[in-house]
Motif scaffolding. Structure first.
Motif, PDB file in Angstrom:
ATOM      1  N   ARG A   1      41.941  36.200  39.296  1.00  0.00           N
ATOM      2  CA  ARG A   1      43.423  36.259  39.853  1.00  0.00           C
ATOM      3  C   ARG A   1      44.403  35.602  39.065  1.00  0.00           C
ATOM      4  O   ARG A   1      44.048  34.875  38.014  1.00  0.00           O
ATOM      5  CB  ARG A   1      43.575  35.544  41.259  1.00  0.00           C
ATOM      6  N   ARG A   2      45.678  35.790  39.084  1.00  0.00           N
ATOM      7  CA  ARG A   2      46.835  35.223  38.387  1.00  0.00           C
ATOM      8  C   ARG A   2      46.768  33.889  38.513  1.00  0.00           C
ATOM      9  O   ARG A   2      46.446  33.253  39.562  1.00  0.00           O
ATOM     10  CB  ARG A   2      48.112  35.767  38.884  1.00  0.00           C
ATOM     11  N   ALA A   3      46.705  32.872  37.369  1.00  0.00           N
ATOM     12  CA  ALA A   3      46.210  31.545  37.427  1.00  0.00           C
ATOM     13  C   ALA A   3      47.447  30.963  38.184  1.00  0.00           C
ATOM     14  O   ALA A   3      48.616  31.287  38.149  1.00  0.00           O
ATOM     15  CB  ALA A   3      46.123  31.103  36.073  1.00  0.00           C
ATOM     16  N   PRO A   4      47.282  29.783  38.926  1.00  0.00           N
ATOM     17  CA  PRO A   4      48.093  29.030  39.728  1.00  0.00           C
ATOM     18  C   PRO A   4      49.098  28.069  38.758  1.00  0.00           C
ATOM     19  O   PRO A   4      48.962  26.844  39.057  1.00  0.00           O
ATOM     20  CB  PRO A   4      47.329  28.249  40.628  1.00  0.00           C
ATOM     21  N   PHE A   5      49.134  28.287  37.570  1.00  0.00           N
ATOM     22  CA  PHE A   5      49.781  27.543  36.456  1.00  0.00           C
ATOM     23  C   PHE A   5      50.545  28.395  35.491  1.00  0.00           C
ATOM     24  O   PHE A   5      50.344  29.475  35.479  1.00  0.00           O
ATOM     25  CB  PHE A   5      48.841  26.616  35.801  1.00  0.00           C
ATOM     26  N   ASP A   6      51.387  27.868  34.755  1.00  0.00           N
ATOM     27  CA  ASP A   6      52.121  28.585  33.673  1.00  0.00           C
ATOM     28  C   ASP A   6      52.157  27.674  32.409  1.00  0.00           C
ATOM     29  O   ASP A   6      51.215  26.929  32.286  1.00  0.00           O
ATOM     30  CB  ASP A   6      53.769  28.831  34.129  1.00  0.00           C
TER      31      ASP A   6
ATOM     32  N   LEU B   1      47.702  14.571  26.291  1.00  0.00           N
ATOM     33  CA  LEU B   1      48.119  15.620  27.452  1.00  0.00           C
ATOM     34  C   LEU B   1      49.209  16.491  26.483  1.00  0.00           C
ATOM     35  O   LEU B   1      50.098  15.956  26.052  1.00  0.00           O
ATOM     36  CB  LEU B   1      48.403  15.396  28.524  1.00  0.00           C
ATOM     37  N   VAL B   2      49.063  17.788  26.470  1.00  0.00           N
ATOM     38  CA  VAL B   2      49.986  18.567  25.884  1.00  0.00           C
ATOM     39  C   VAL B   2      50.265  19.960  26.567  1.00  0.00           C
ATOM     40  O   VAL B   2      49.223  20.394  27.415  1.00  0.00           O
ATOM     41  CB  VAL B   2      49.507  19.228  24.350  1.00  0.00           C
ATOM     42  N   SER B   3      51.405  20.580  26.506  1.00  0.00           N
ATOM     43  CA  SER B   3      51.567  21.708  27.402  1.00  0.00           C
ATOM     44  C   SER B   3      51.033  22.928  26.741  1.00  0.00           C
ATOM     45  O   SER B   3      50.564  22.846  25.525  1.00  0.00           O
ATOM     46  CB  SER B   3      53.144  21.871  27.413  1.00  0.00           C
ATOM     47  N   LEU B   4      50.452  23.728  27.769  1.00  0.00           N
ATOM     48  CA  LEU B   4      49.727  24.816  27.255  1.00  0.00           C
ATOM     49  C   LEU B   4      50.506  25.630  26.286  1.00  0.00           C
ATOM     50  O   LEU B   4      50.066  26.177  25.312  1.00  0.00           O
ATOM     51  CB  LEU B   4      49.179  25.599  28.410  1.00  0.00           C
TER      52      LEU B   4
ATOM     53  N   ALA C   1      34.211  23.496  39.364  1.00  0.00           N
ATOM     54  CA  ALA C   1      32.910  24.031  38.652  1.00  0.00           C
ATOM     55  C   ALA C   1      32.985  25.683  38.889  1.00  0.00           C
ATOM     56  O   ALA C   1      32.071  26.298  37.960  1.00  0.00           O
ATOM     57  CB  ALA C   1      31.802  23.404  39.424  1.00  0.00           C
ATOM     58  N   ALA C   2      33.430  26.142  39.990  1.00  0.00           N
ATOM     59  CA  ALA C   2      33.052  27.796  39.970  1.00  0.00           C
ATOM     60  C   ALA C   2      34.208  28.301  39.452  1.00  0.00           C
ATOM     61  O   ALA C   2      34.334  29.634  39.789  1.00  0.00           O
ATOM     62  CB  ALA C   2      32.952  27.898  41.767  1.00  0.00           C
ATOM     63  N   THR C   3      35.324  27.854  38.761  1.00  0.00           N
ATOM     64  CA  THR C   3      36.229  28.860  38.325  1.00  0.00           C
ATOM     65  C   THR C   3      36.485  28.406  36.740  1.00  0.00           C
ATOM     66  O   THR C   3      36.073  27.386  36.214  1.00  0.00           O
ATOM     67  CB  THR C   3      37.625  28.452  38.839  1.00  0.00           C
ATOM     68  N   LEU C   4      36.828  29.180  35.879  1.00  0.00           N
ATOM     69  CA  LEU C   4      37.506  29.282  34.641  1.00  0.00           C
ATOM     70  C   LEU C   4      38.872  29.647  34.274  1.00  0.00           C
ATOM     71  O   LEU C   4      39.179  30.743  34.853  1.00  0.00           O
ATOM     72  CB  LEU C   4      36.686  29.823  33.641  1.00  0.00           C
ATOM     73  N   ASP C   5      39.682  28.655  33.922  1.00  0.00           N
ATOM     74  CA  ASP C   5      41.088  29.144  33.689  1.00  0.00           C
ATOM     75  C   ASP C   5      41.098  29.655  32.141  1.00  0.00           C
ATOM     76  O   ASP C   5      40.680  29.202  31.081  1.00  0.00           O
ATOM     77  CB  ASP C   5      42.034  28.035  33.430  1.00  0.00           C
TER      78      ASP C   5
ATOM     79  N   GLY D   1      54.977  37.311  22.646  1.00  0.00           N
ATOM     80  CA  GLY D   1      55.686  36.470  23.087  1.00  0.00           C
ATOM     81  C   GLY D   1      55.338  35.967  24.579  1.00  0.00           C
ATOM     82  O   GLY D   1      56.453  35.440  25.251  1.00  0.00           O
ATOM     83  N   GLN D   2      54.390  36.749  25.166  1.00  0.00           N
ATOM     84  CA  GLN D   2      54.273  36.217  26.518  1.00  0.00           C
ATOM     85  C   GLN D   2      52.966  35.475  26.757  1.00  0.00           C
ATOM     86  O   GLN D   2      51.771  35.712  25.908  1.00  0.00           O
ATOM     87  CB  GLN D   2      54.181  37.534  27.376  1.00  0.00           C
ATOM     88  N   LEU D   3      52.889  34.639  27.752  1.00  0.00           N
ATOM     89  CA  LEU D   3      51.710  34.043  27.971  1.00  0.00           C
ATOM     90  C   LEU D   3      50.899  34.636  29.362  1.00  0.00           C
ATOM     91  O   LEU D   3      51.545  34.983  30.306  1.00  0.00           O
ATOM     92  CB  LEU D   3      51.915  32.435  28.586  1.00  0.00           C
ATOM     93  N   THR D   4      49.751  34.985  29.126  1.00  0.00           N
ATOM     94  CA  THR D   4      48.763  35.681  30.193  1.00  0.00           C
ATOM     95  C   THR D   4      47.742  34.629  30.576  1.00  0.00           C
ATOM     96  O   THR D   4      47.290  33.966  29.854  1.00  0.00           O
ATOM     97  CB  THR D   4      48.290  36.862  29.816  1.00  0.00           C
ATOM     98  N   ALA D   5      47.964  34.188  31.876  1.00  0.00           N
ATOM     99  CA  ALA D   5      46.999  33.152  32.368  1.00  0.00           C
ATOM    100  C   ALA D   5      46.281  33.913  33.596  1.00  0.00           C
ATOM    101  O   ALA D   5      46.692  34.353  34.594  1.00  0.00           O
ATOM    102  CB  ALA D   5      47.623  32.063  32.788  1.00  0.00           C
ATOM    103  N   LEU D   6      44.725  33.632  33.716  1.00  0.00           N
ATOM    104  CA  LEU D   6      44.016  33.869  34.793  1.00  0.00           C
ATOM    105  C   LEU D   6      43.196  32.974  35.225  1.00  0.00           C
ATOM    106  O   LEU D   6      42.636  32.174  34.309  1.00  0.00           O
ATOM    107  CB  LEU D   6      43.231  35.458  34.304  1.00  0.00           C
ATOM    108  N   GLN D   7      42.599  33.106  36.528  1.00  0.00           N
ATOM    109  CA  GLN D   7      41.473  32.067  36.702  1.00  0.00           C
ATOM    110  C   GLN D   7      40.249  33.054  37.268  1.00  0.00           C
ATOM    111  O   GLN D   7      40.629  33.763  38.107  1.00  0.00           O
ATOM    112  CB  GLN D   7      42.050  31.228  37.847  1.00  0.00           C
ATOM    113  N   LEU D   8      39.189  32.788  36.626  1.00  0.00           N
ATOM    114  CA  LEU D   8      38.159  33.569  37.067  1.00  0.00           C
ATOM    115  C   LEU D   8      37.274  32.657  37.940  1.00  0.00           C
ATOM    116  O   LEU D   8      37.245  31.543  38.006  1.00  0.00           O
ATOM    117  CB  LEU D   8      37.141  33.858  35.668  1.00  0.00           C
ATOM    118  N   ASP D   9      36.513  33.440  38.980  1.00  0.00           N
ATOM    119  CA  ASP D   9      35.488  32.862  39.732  1.00  0.00           C
ATOM    120  C   ASP D   9      34.230  33.277  39.587  1.00  0.00           C
ATOM    121  O   ASP D   9      34.058  34.368  38.838  1.00  0.00           O
ATOM    122  CB  ASP D   9      35.851  32.836  41.271  1.00  0.00           C
ATOM    123  N   ASP D  10      32.958  32.597  39.930  1.00  0.00           N
ATOM    124  CA  ASP D  10      31.809  32.899  39.554  1.00  0.00           C
ATOM    125  C   ASP D  10      31.344  33.974  40.623  1.00  0.00           C
ATOM    126  O   ASP D  10      30.009  34.264  40.519  1.00  0.00           O
ATOM    127  CB  ASP D  10      30.950  31.600  39.547  1.00  0.00           C
TER     128      ASP D  10
END
Length: 565
Positions: A47-52, A156-159, A22-26, A33-42
């Motif tokens: 930070r760099r997201a813990p997924f790819d 379910l699909v891959s990001l 609840a306190a984060t947003l991916d 050609g590049q995926l950028t992934a972040l995890q925001l907190d409230d």
């Protein structure tokens, strides 16, 4: 590890992947050609997201976006959906007895509209279409797009596959989808979102059940930024609450985007109230025609003004021999030049409000000519800078791209506010007190709604049955004359005749529509014939010749009137 080819395997991977609490947003986007992934907190951190890209995410209602795009690109008929009042899902569509059209159905997430069975979508052409865009998929990563029957919200699909699918969509089809999806941030799902994001987001929302805790919801959105960058975000909540809560953080986190394509065309009659004596370049008189570079305009009253043309200003003489200077711009360039001339950018939120007001004024007051909106540069209308727009003004015009007001006749003034008239000086004061642009607009125009150029509900087209029937009766006789007219093409189907709420009558070529107020007089019939000719001659230069079109329209109508007498 072997490729995951089943829903059960995909679900197992999803349960192992970190899920946003609840306190984060991916947040993720795809660029170069590049995926950028972040995890925001409230707490304000990221930070760099813990997924790819292998992260499995629920498709939810995003499947409707892919049906929408396919239907547009393949020209699949998409009749309006009429609500019968018998199905619970119609809560996302319309009330009993009413109907909903394609664009609004996408923005409101009306799944019944996009049902593959209703639209008669079949596997082979569907698979071929997506295979041509995504290539052969030996890994099975795109199995969810192999068959319209696979488009289930629990899928379910891959990001990565979701991002590449969004990136593969043709620009023209994406443009239509983006126009529809702009209404998401302005509607109930995007409450308080436009304050922070303007028109930057063109996303389809989704909500679905948490795969482990079915009483909890996962929600978010996917789509594009204004420049076409594919985007996805998600967290543990409904999509509407996520949008409202995280809009400020998204606004500061999302990558800067290139300016959106400056759609539309505006002809500006410069210095309409100040007779021009001459236009010079250096010491010589400028040659009539398209201008490029620095010039000086000299007025009959003895004053002069320097300006610069980027192949967007034309010098000519009218039939009376008077010198005329005309600019031709995209809508956002026009809006930015109005900001530079009428206000400025020192108070950005006030400038954003002015951008929306200026774009609305243009839509409500411009005339249609030569396939463009035409308006005078004048204190009686809007003053338009003759110089190219400043970088700051153009950025604000792009940030508010397509946003307008509906429900009021918009006016504004330098320092005097009145009913439905915004005072620039007051807007600046409100911005300095911390008010955002939409609050400034609400204060100035309390009866107005913030919407887009596509018109929100008006995009469904309120038909004029009498005018539609009259046109259908007249067309066979008109065709006998028009077949001899160079460049005339019989429309594939008769155009829709729609009720015009404001502004001058016009034809909308991209949607085969004619907008007018009614059919009460001979002049109304001539107007309808005139706009029909613009559709029939759309691919020929004569279609832009207003004199020829008007003469031909009068000939068609008057000949038929004489035949009936």
């Amino acid at each position: 590890m072997p490729a995951c080819r089943s829903n059960r395997c995909a679900l197992a991977l999803a349960l192992c992947a970190p899920l946003a609490q609840a306190a984060t947003l991916d947040v993720a986007w795809w660029r170069d050609g590049q995926l950028t992934a972040l995890q925001l907190d409230d707490k304000g951190g990221s930070r760099r997201a813990p997924f790819d890209g292998a992260r499995q995410v629920p498709l939810g209602s995003l499947w409707k976006l892919f049906v929408y795009v396919y239907a547009i690109d393949k020209k699949v008929p998409t009749p309006d959906y009429t609500c019968g009042g018998q199905k619970n899902e119609e809560v996302y569509c319309c009330t009993a007895g009413k109907s909903i059209a394609r664009d609004l159905a996408l923005a409101q997430s009306c799944g019944l509209f996009f049902s593959p069975a209703r639209l008669m979508l079949t596997r082979r052409p569907w698979r071929q279409y997506w295979s041509e865009r995504l290539g052969r998929d030996a890994s099975g990563e795109y199995d969810w797009l192999a068959d319209p029957a696979n488009l289930a919200p629990e899928r379910l699909v891959s990001l990565r596959s979701l991002m590449l699918a969004l990136a593969s969509i043709p620009a023209d089809s994406r443009k239509d989808a983006e126009s529809a999806l702009l209404h998401v941030v302005l509607g109930a799902r995007g409450v308080n979102t436009a304050s922070w994001l303007g028109s930057r987001l063109r996303v389809k929302t989704y909500s679905w059940h948490h795969p482990q805790r079915t009483t909890e919801r996962l929600g978010g959105a996917a789509g594009w930024l204004a420049d076409g960058t594919p985007l996805w975000f998600g967290g543990a909540d409904t999509s509407s609450r996520i949008l409202e809560k995280w809009a400020p953080r998204l606004a500061s986190t999302l990558p800067s985007a290139a300016a959106p394509l400056d759609a539309g065309c505006v002809l500006v009659d410069y210095f309409a109230r100040y007779p021009i004596k001459a236009v010079v370049v250096g010491r010589n008189a400028a040659v009539p025609g398209l201008l490029r570079g620095p010039y000086q305009v000299r007025f009959e009253n003895g004053r002069s003004l320097a300006f610069f043309s980027q192949n967007d200003m034309v010098l000519e003489r009218d039939p009376q021999g008077r010198t005329r200077l005309t600019g031709r711009f995209g809508v956002n360039e026009y809006v930015a030049r109005v900001i530079d001339r009428e206000g400025g950018t020192s108070a950005p939120e006030a400038a954003k409000a002015l951008a929306v007001a200026a774009r609305t004024y243009l839509q409500q007051n411009a005339q249609w000519a030569e396939g463009c909106q035409r308006i005078a540069d004048s204190s009686a209308t809007q003053r338009v800078a003759p110089q190219p727009a400043s970088v700051a003004a153009r950025a604000i015009a792009d940030w508010t791209d397509q946003l307008v007001l509906s429900g009021v006749n918009v006016r504004y003034h330098a320092d005097t506010a009145s009913k439905d008239t915004m005072a620039w000086s007051q807007a600046v004061e409100e911005a300095q007190r911390g008010m955002r642009f939409d609050a400034i607009l609400t204060a100035a125009y309390p009866g107005a709604d913030l919407t887009t150029l596509s018109g929100g509900d008006s995009q469904q087209c309120v038909r004029l049955p009498g005018a539609q029937a009259w046109l259908a009766r007249e067309l066979p006789q008109w065709e006998r004359v028009l077949r001899k007219q160079a460049g005339y093409e019989t429309p594939a189907e008769p155009p829709a005749v729609c009720h015009l709420v404001r502004g001058a009558p016009y034809s909308e070529q991209s949607r085969n529509r004619i907008y007018l107020r009614g059919l009460a007089s001979r002049e109304d019939r001539i107007t309808l014939a005139h706009e029909f000719l613009h559709l029939g001659l759309r691919n020929h230069p004569s279609g832009q010749d207003e004199v020829l079109v008007e003469q031909l329209a009068r000939r068609l109508v008057d000949t038929r009137l004489e035949a009936h007498q």
